[in-house]
Scaffold this active site. Structure first.
Site, PDB file in Angstrom:
ATOM      1  N   TYR A 118       0.826  -1.201   0.000  1.00  0.00           N
ATOM      2  CA  TYR A 118       0.000   0.000   0.000  1.00  0.00           C
ATOM      3  C   TYR A 118       0.859   1.249   0.000  1.00  0.00           C
ATOM      4  CZ  TYR A 118       0.999   1.029   4.915  1.00  0.00           C
ATOM      5  OH  TYR A 118       1.628   1.363   6.079  1.00  0.00           O
ATOM      6  N   ARG A 167       7.927   3.861  -5.081  1.00  0.00           N
ATOM      7  CA  ARG A 167       8.043   2.912  -3.970  1.00  0.00           C
ATOM      8  C   ARG A 167       7.016   1.792  -4.100  1.00  0.00           C
ATOM      9  NH1 ARG A 167       7.759   5.232   1.973  1.00  0.00           N
ATOM     10  NH2 ARG A 167       5.585   5.490   1.366  1.00  0.00           N
ATOM     11  N   ARG A 191      -7.300 -20.708  -0.872  1.00  0.00           N
ATOM     12  CA  ARG A 191      -6.267 -20.435   0.116  1.00  0.00           C
ATOM     13  C   ARG A 191      -5.127 -21.455   0.106  1.00  0.00           C
ATOM     14  NH1 ARG A 191      -4.393 -21.356   5.108  1.00  0.00           N
ATOM     15  NH2 ARG A 191      -3.598 -19.559   6.262  1.00  0.00           N
ATOM     16  N   HIS A 248      -0.592 -21.113   0.941  1.00  0.00           N
ATOM     17  CA  HIS A 248       0.493 -20.153   1.164  1.00  0.00           C
ATOM     18  C   HIS A 248       1.185 -19.791  -0.149  1.00  0.00           C
ATOM     19  CE1 HIS A 248      -0.063 -21.034   5.407  1.00  0.00           C
ATOM     20  NE2 HIS A 248       0.810 -20.099   5.714  1.00  0.00           N
ATOM     21  N   LYS A 273       6.497  -1.912   1.842  1.00  0.00           N
ATOM     22  CA  LYS A 273       5.341  -1.303   2.521  1.00  0.00           C
ATOM     23  C   LYS A 273       4.163  -2.254   2.369  1.00  0.00           C
ATOM     24  CE  LYS A 273       3.294   3.276   3.193  1.00  0.00           C
ATOM     25  NZ  LYS A 273       3.719   3.577   4.564  1.00  0.00           N
ATOM     26  N   GLU A 297      12.789   2.936  13.772  1.00  0.00           N
ATOM     27  CA  GLU A 297      11.888   4.016  13.342  1.00  0.00           C
ATOM     28  C   GLU A 297      10.716   4.015  14.324  1.00  0.00           C
ATOM     29  OE1 GLU A 297       9.984   3.170   9.494  1.00  0.00           O
ATOM     30  OE2 GLU A 297      10.509   1.066   9.730  1.00  0.00           O
ATOM     31  N   LEU A 302      11.239   1.355   6.876  1.00  0.00           N
ATOM     32  CA  LEU A 302      10.595   1.901   5.684  1.00  0.00           C
ATOM     33  C   LEU A 302      11.410   3.081   5.170  1.00  0.00           C
ATOM     34  CD1 LEU A 302       8.026   1.711   3.876  1.00  0.00           C
ATOM     35  CD2 LEU A 302       7.257   3.731   5.129  1.00  0.00           C
TER      36      LEU A 302
END
Lengths: 293, 293
Positions: free
Chosen positions: A35, A54, A103, A105, A149, A181, A205
């Site tokens: 995101y 990014r 579903r 992995h 991110k 951070e 990040l």
């Protein structure tokens, strides 16, 4: 903080109430997605290139194929603001998941990514930027690849919540005492005229505003030192501040109940805020400094 | 692997095509949720208490308030099998997120958790359990709190995918050489008649089948040693196996291209499989051993 009605998806614009997610969504079942949160001032994006670049880096790192070329992405994001008639301060939340599949992995290589992006009002937080915020320190229990991110944000959520319930704005995260951070922002320590921050390695990040802070320092001949500092160094800090797309440059005036610089905001922090406003093209009347004159 | 039609939610049973997630879902935006995968043999749950208890432990760890009492949970899960007329081998996927709220890392305390649980066919993987699987080793880049069965599974996804693309079943994860577990299973090394596995600390999942393996060892007077082994110890292993709710007890016969025990399945592994079948009440004809007689 109202959400505007038109939402961008991978195929078209939809009304937000019509957005529907399929039954087995890898974003929902694995946090298998990425995101961005992009700031908008007076109806115009700030640092849009940095955010979009990014996003593509994150996508590459986790091998999600984005539904748009970069050029299309810019165009759709512009249309998102236009369709919603955005002329004020806002943010765009943009999320892309690997898509929907039974579903498992490991992932099929032929899923279509699910994308949605929406606009939300975001007035500038003038008070906290003017007066500074209080913080706590918390162990950094996140994964090793925070440069991506991703939607795997549970440790950030838990740290932020702990801060919030102690009346604080942020949690300063540290790995064995080494400050990485904050839960949703980068952090900087000023000492003897130099700005110190954790290097842009895989475990933090690489903030878009952080890149600007580095540039601001360069322009002002302030040494920008990418070396991690430690929790115990904070007591010797002349200034401490954080940055993010939603918090801009915000002074930290207290850590674990102890004041930084006797609770006064320092001059390098103020210089960064001033340069941020210039850089973002923020008009005089909305400035942090306007009321101080 | 068809999904059965009736899905349990926090309020009622719905048809799977009618399931809809609200616009801002903390599970989707933060991975802010937990889950369980529960095995069903011949229409009956296996280790249901262990799974439900772990779900409540995970919920407590991340402060999600589950919509049902434990008693209600058992009753609803039973109803889920009944409504779908499950009489065969299957699994139930059960997920609970913190709920829906305007996006913010810190969470409101008054959200209602979103729950959904569905049933999917799952025939036993007889071939792999009989013949064993191949694996690779990968760095464990996950967060520090893997004992919480959370939706933050991106590192697991990436490791499993890497294994999968090398034709392998699993990725053996290690922190600086110390083996923790696999991407979606626990792992055990047998040497000189003793079973070694990583202690059930915060950085691994406390597998429900792992608890049974410990019990099986106890019953057979096989020492069960909770001490981490290292990647380089694998070359001296007499046997290596993994366990999970979907893989049961599965032998590992190759690691990074090198055979374990010349690719033959060892006797302690077979003993664990035998005891698993007894414990799960698996009928003779479906047994791993049935065809070997």
């Amino acid at each position: 903080m109202s959400v505007y009605d038109y939402v961008l998806t991978q195929t078209n614009f939809v009304r937000k109430d019509d957005l529907n997610y399929p039954f087995e969504e890898r974003g929902l079942q694995f946090g298998d997605g990425i995101y961005e949160v992009i700031r908008v001032y007076n109806g115009k994006y700030y640092l849009i290139n940095e955010h979009v670049e990014r996003l593509y880096r994150s996508a590459e790192a986790v091998r999600i194929e984005l539904p748009f070329t970069e050029k299309e992405m810019y165009s759709h994001l512009d249309e998102l603001l236009n369709k919603n008639n955005i002329e004020s301060d806002a943010k765009v939340y943009l999320q892309v998941t690997r898509g929907s599949a039974p579903r498992d992995h490991s992932f099929p290589l032929n899923t279509t990514a699910n994308l949605y992006a929406y606009v939300q009002d975001l007035p500038r937080k003038m008070n906290i930027m003017r007066e500074g915020v209080t913080t706590i320190t918390e162990p950094d229990v996140r994964w090793d690849w925070c440069y991506i991110k991703s939607l795997n944000l549970l440790p950030n959520v838990m740290a932020k919540q702990t801060a919030s319930e102690q009346g604080c704005f942020e949690a300063i995260l540290h790995k064995d005492g080494e400050v990485t951070e904050c839960s949703s922002s980068n952090i900087y320590l000023v000492r003897e005229g130099k700005v110190h921050t954790h290097p842009a390695k895989k475990n933090i990040l690489h903030g878009c505003v952080r890149m600007r802070v580095e540039q601001f320092c360069k322009e002002e001949s302030i040494p920008f030192i990418e070396e991690a500092f430690r929790v115990e160094d904070i007591q010797y800090a002349d200034e401490l501040f954080l940055s993010s797309s939603t918090a801009e440059v915000t002074p930290i005036i207290k850590v674990d109940g102890k004041p930084v610089r006797e609770g006064m905001v320092g001059e390098i922090t103020r210089k960064m805020q001033e340069k941020y406003e210039q850089d973002a093209g923020i008009i005089e009347s909305a400035s942090i400094f306007a009321k101080e004159v």
